[in-house]
Write an enzyme that holds these catalytic residues in place. Sequence first.
Site: not given
Length: 578
Positions: A387-388
């Site tokens: 997750d970014t």
Amino acid sequence: MSVSRRITVVSLMVAGIVAAAIAQEPAAPASNARRPVVAGRSKVMTKYGIVAASQPLAARAGVQILEHGGNAIDAAIATNAVMALVEPHYNGIGGDVFAIYYEAKSGKLYGLNAGGWAPSGLTAELIKSKGQTRMPGSGIYTVTVPGAVKGWEMMRARFGRLPMADLLAPAIFYAEDGFPVSDVIADAWRGSQRKLEQGPHAAEVFLPGGRAPRAGEIFKNPQLGATMRLIAEKGVAGFYEGKTADAILAVSKELGGTMTAADLKEYQPEWVDPISTTYRGWTVYELPPNTQGIAALMMLNMMEQYPLGEYGLTSTKAMHVMIEAKKLAYADMLRYVADPKFAKVPVLPMLDKNLARARTSLIDPAKAACTVEPSKYAGLTEGTGGDTIYLSVIDRDGNIVSLIQSLYSSFGSGIVAPGTGVMLHNRGGLFTLEDGHPNQIAPRKRPLHTIIPAFMAKDDVKIGFGIMGGFNQAQAHAQFVSDVVDFGLDVQEALEVGRFTKGSFQGCDVDVEELVPEATRKALAAMGHDVRSVRPRSGTFGYGQAVMSDGKGVHYAGSEPRHDGAAIPEAPPIIKIK
């Protein structure tokens, strides 16, 4: 461009493979193939700057910096700082940052690798002694030194115009005053509630009232605001030394970690030269190992052997080629990419066009491959999800920042440094415990890194782009490039068109967005692909942004329609307020 450190060119050995012929340049796509599958937003256009981010408050903060005399670097840092607050499951100052900067006046590209290293004392032997047979996915043994704050300062000191206090001012304001949580972020936050309930010191910060905030509810993180005030006042010492560092070290010790004060203080990001390949007249740039960016370039080298433009946008033949190229490129990336300070990474052979031609001979045009093997290179021995956030900025002078920042998994390690409001990332989960593997964990070593910014150019046209999402990223980058180059889509359309992603590294499984025609999905299944159709506007396929200069004074931007974000243009200085 050359890689950041001199890499020994090793001989390429591909036994028993017949080189595939290079296909001719594709004809221009038919007009009915040019448009994306869904009608969506128009691209943003202006002569001034634009900030594209997955949360409008963050994008607007970056635009404010542009309007107050900052440049693209300043705006990117300010945007990222607000993103660290408003999208806390995906990013934060407890994580790493990577960037590509295009300097318009010189035409030069600069790469920043601010990926942190493993703590002293953290070895494969130690983790195995705890009963682990593989790297854990969360917890203290996945926490590496956060690189973001030092990465920001390296960018600002070299290229920025404004002091760090100005750049952090919007984030500090929102941290203390609060902001309404947006729709997509609220949904993801709710999905991480159990992890936050179990994580040390996490619930008190990220579960106000005992639950995740709902869309439209006001969230504050005054502890993070206070931490950012220390950074604004003391620079990097406000994070890597003193109160904040002491809190990080205390929670590490509490949980049996091995991080030392020297690990924090002595860590330094580095400037690197982006690596590149050509694709039908365009040059596409990624950051070198220890990132996965090389896999996107390897995919493009293989895709270039086929007339994808003739096959048609989201056609069965085009998508089959890309899916199979992904498998082959990722097999090599997973086998060989590691921290080049610790392992010999054969970058130049991996990017060799001859290798791409040889590898494409392994692609059966009528059948999906469920097992692929990495290439073999002389001189080297044999041995999911993330997750970014991604954002991109262009300023009025045409400078471009392509920036990506992450905690890796949703809410990272699940560990908050007490009293700081800072969630620590779990980037160390991408190491391996396998003896002899180039990516085996070791003290002060950086893991294989998923997060990658990207850039592409042809003549005077320059595009800064990226699409986040763990190991989705390199394959999504290759699809974006193909959408622009093979099918003539603009930067907004290329973000909207249906995508595929394959999160695993073996097997025939592949996720295909329902924006891709049903006939294509059925035909792929008939070829042996184990197709899982995924609804539109999900996070499965990542979230992207893009900015572009046409070289004639007009700037463009696109923002991911699957998220809450926006591409917001700078206003010219036409109103003066006394």
